[in-house]
Design a protein around this motif. Structure first.
Motif, PDB file in Angstrom:
ATOM      1  N   PRO A 295       0.806  -1.227   0.000  1.00  0.00           N
ATOM      2  CA  PRO A 295       0.000   0.000   0.000  1.00  0.00           C
ATOM      3  C   PRO A 295       0.834   1.269   0.000  1.00  0.00           C
ATOM      4  O   PRO A 295       0.407   2.288  -0.565  1.00  0.00           O
ATOM      5  N   THR A 296       2.034   1.229   0.610  1.00  0.00           N
ATOM      6  CA  THR A 296       2.885   2.417   0.594  1.00  0.00           C
ATOM      7  C   THR A 296       3.330   2.718  -0.832  1.00  0.00           C
ATOM      8  O   THR A 296       3.301   3.873  -1.289  1.00  0.00           O
ATOM      9  N   SER A 297       3.731   1.684  -1.565  1.00  0.00           N
ATOM     10  CA  SER A 297       4.105   1.865  -2.965  1.00  0.00           C
ATOM     11  C   SER A 297       2.906   2.330  -3.793  1.00  0.00           C
ATOM     12  O   SER A 297       3.030   3.217  -4.649  1.00  0.00           O
ATOM     13  N   SER A 298       1.740   1.745  -3.542  1.00  0.00           N
ATOM     14  CA  SER A 298       0.538   2.156  -4.268  1.00  0.00           C
ATOM     15  C   SER A 298       0.248   3.633  -4.056  1.00  0.00           C
ATOM     16  O   SER A 298      -0.058   4.374  -5.003  1.00  0.00           O
ATOM     17  N   GLN A 299       0.367   4.080  -2.808  1.00  0.00           N
ATOM     18  CA  GLN A 299       0.055   5.480  -2.523  1.00  0.00           C
ATOM     19  C   GLN A 299       1.025   6.433  -3.216  1.00  0.00           C
ATOM     20  O   GLN A 299       0.638   7.508  -3.671  1.00  0.00           O
ATOM     21  N   MET A 300       2.296   6.034  -3.325  1.00  0.00           N
ATOM     22  CA  MET A 300       3.264   6.886  -4.014  1.00  0.00           C
ATOM     23  C   MET A 300       2.833   7.163  -5.445  1.00  0.00           C
ATOM     24  O   MET A 300       2.868   8.306  -5.918  1.00  0.00           O
ATOM     25  N   ILE A 301       2.411   6.117  -6.154  1.00  0.00           N
ATOM     26  CA  ILE A 301       2.069   6.306  -7.561  1.00  0.00           C
ATOM     27  C   ILE A 301       0.712   6.979  -7.720  1.00  0.00           C
ATOM     28  O   ILE A 301       0.511   7.784  -8.633  1.00  0.00           O
ATOM     29  N   ILE A 302      -0.235   6.683  -6.856  1.00  0.00           N
ATOM     30  CA  ILE A 302      -1.522   7.391  -6.901  1.00  0.00           C
ATOM     31  C   ILE A 302      -1.291   8.893  -6.814  1.00  0.00           C
ATOM     32  O   ILE A 302      -1.885   9.686  -7.565  1.00  0.00           O
ATOM     33  N   GLU A 303      -0.403   9.308  -5.928  1.00  0.00           N
ATOM     34  CA  GLU A 303      -0.142  10.738  -5.768  1.00  0.00           C
ATOM     35  C   GLU A 303       0.717  11.293  -6.903  1.00  0.00           C
ATOM     36  O   GLU A 303       0.615  12.474  -7.244  1.00  0.00           O
ATOM     37  N   TYR A 304       1.547  10.461  -7.506  1.00  0.00           N
ATOM     38  CA  TYR A 304       2.271  10.887  -8.706  1.00  0.00           C
ATOM     39  C   TYR A 304       1.286  11.318  -9.784  1.00  0.00           C
ATOM     40  O   TYR A 304       1.529  12.286 -10.523  1.00  0.00           O
TER      41      TYR A 304
END
Length: 482
Positions: A295-304
């Motif tokens: 989920p931490t990796s997912s959140q990084m790209i969602i915000e990208y």
């Protein structure tokens, strides 16, 4: 968290494309098992667009020939209005518009569901859509479903897959997920251990049992079945924007051929978040820290891509905790059966809950493929496992871990946002190309105990706009996703 028993993950999944894009995955047809490595075991260490459309087209043509020569993954997804009109409808209908979808028209009936995680029993109206049969371009050993959907309060969906083997025999309808974006009505869950003696479901992956010894059994065809649920009498139900699956068959290997670097440095500006600053947070969602790499990796790209949860979505998070959106991502991807946040399709489905984002899980062939995506502005979340000495600079070993590839150096080394870092400022890492490529693409490895274990075989998550740019469409085609 100690990673769950690895399952062999020959992962793949396609990305929702613009309505004008070609059909992902190509064609549809007319009409004593050991868990494979990697299933949902991607949580935590246990030990710029192309310069011109013409340039992109050249890359697509060259890469397309390579893909045809060594195809190991077949993707098929439904996402357009014409796609939803196909198949068999029992109470569902195709919704037109800027983002076509599948919705309930007139419910086919009512059903009772007792949530195994809460014991809560409730009655639901439901409607069912069954896809056309898809003949896979790769007789496969694994299949993974993915979906993108909106599930308002009082609604949820069930995703099932049925495989047909080369012999003509068919599996039962396997539940690949009972899913809602929230957790107020049902608990989001996989259904582990379903089997017919030929294939078995391991969290989010349907795998042929011991394929090397299974008399050549392979998945030849498959269908998807979507059941949409809503509270009786409600006028609003779920909307499914994308659904489908991948089938893959990747040879077992301890090492992979080295790819050539493009020789061009390129790095995307992706937000950096550490999973470790959340250690001990929310035991009910697997306790933060090393359990939250997915989920931490997912959140990084969602915000990208410029999306974030609304303030109201974060109101439940303890105000003392940093980066509350990472806590929200963990809660929104948590699989109550797996008891973790590493269910691959659940992460992709979470990304797609944000406005006009699409999310899928796929498998790539090489770092050349990964560079093609990054140059088109698409960062990639990858799954890998390795001993500490196998990846210089990591400082840890892992049985399954997700990180985000954001760029490449001029020498071809990998620039990654690695959430297994002590704080946000330390997240950016540069890993040697050859070491990184091998720990990501191999399917077999020797673990710290000297025993043979599995590798992820090139698994990754791809999140991008539901209507990608022309350059992004070209890049996705070039790597075999579209």
């Amino acid at each position: 968290m100690t990673a769950p028993t690895p399952r062999r993950a020959l992962l793949a999944v396609a990305l929702a494309a613009a309505a004008a894009a070609t059909v992902p995955g190509g064609r549809a047809s007319a009409a004593s098992a050991t868990p494979p490595a990697g299933t949902g075991a991607g949580d935590g260490p246990a030990e710029a667009e192309a310069e011109s459309e013409a340039e992109v087209e050249v890359e697509v043509e060259a890469d397309g020939a390579a893909a045809a020569a060594a195809k190991t993954v077949d993707n098929r997804f439904w996402y357009s209005h014409a796609h939803w009109l196909a198949g068999t409808h029992h109470g569902t209908t195709a919704l037109a518009g800027a983002r076509p979808g599948l919705v309930i028209d007139t419910p086919a009936g009512r059903t009772e569901y007792t949530d195994p995680h809460t014991a809560k029993k409730a009655t639901w109206e439901y409607a069912v859509w069954t896809s056309p049969v898809h003949r896979s371009g790769v007789p496969g050993t694994e299949a993974i479903a993915s979906w993108n959907a909106r599930t308002p309060a009082g609604t949820w969906i069930k995703v099932e897959l049925r495989a047909t083997y080369g012999s003509g025999a068919a599996s039962p309808w396997y539940v690949m997920g009972r899913w809602a974006s929230g957790d107020g009505d049902i608990r989001r869950t996989s259904v582990d251990g379903q089997t017919d003696g030929t294939t078995t479901v391991w969290t989010d992956t349907l795998a042929v049992d011991a394929p090397a010894r299974a008399n050549g059994v392979r998945i030849a065809e498959w269908q998807l079945r979507l059941t949409l649920h809503r509270k009786p009498g409600a006028t609003q139900g779920p909307t499914v924007w994308l659904a489908g699956a991948m089938v893959s068959d990747v040879p077992d290997r301890f090492t992979v051929p080295a790819s050539a670097s493009s020789g061009k440095a390129h790095e995307l500006k992706v937000p950096r978040y550490s999973q470790e600053v959340h250690k001990g947070h929310y035991p009910q969602y697997d306790n933060g820290g090393e359990a939250w790499c997915s989920p931490t990796s997912s959140q990084m790209i969602i915000e990208y891509w410029g999306r974030k949860p609304a303030a109201g979505d974060l109101a439940w998070v303890d105000s003392r905790y940093p980066d509350p959106q990472v806590c929200h991502a963990a809660r929104s991807t948590y699989d109550s059966a797996y008891k973790g946040c590493g269910n691959w399709p659940f992460n992709a489905a979470y990304a797609a809950t944000y406005t006009d984002l699409a999310g899928v899980v796929t498998r790539l062939r090489s770092l050349t493929d990964l560079e093609t995506l990054v140059r088109a502005g698409i960062p990639v979340i990858t799954s890998q496992s390795f001993r500490a000495e196998e990846l210089t600079g990591a400082g840890y070993g892992t049985a399954g871990h997700l990180m985000t590839v954001v760029g490449f150096t001029a020498a071809g080394d990998v620039v990654a946002n690695d959430p297994n870092s002590p704080d946000n400022t330390a997240v950016r890492r540069v890993y040697g190309r050859r070491e990184w490529e091998n720990v990501w693409l191999r399917t077999k490895r020797n673990n710290s105990a000297g025993k043979v274990a599995s590798g992820s075989g090139g698994i990754c998550y791809l999140y991008a706009p539901a209507r990608p740019s022309l350059a992004q469409i070209a890049a996705l085609r070039a790597v075999g996703v579209l």
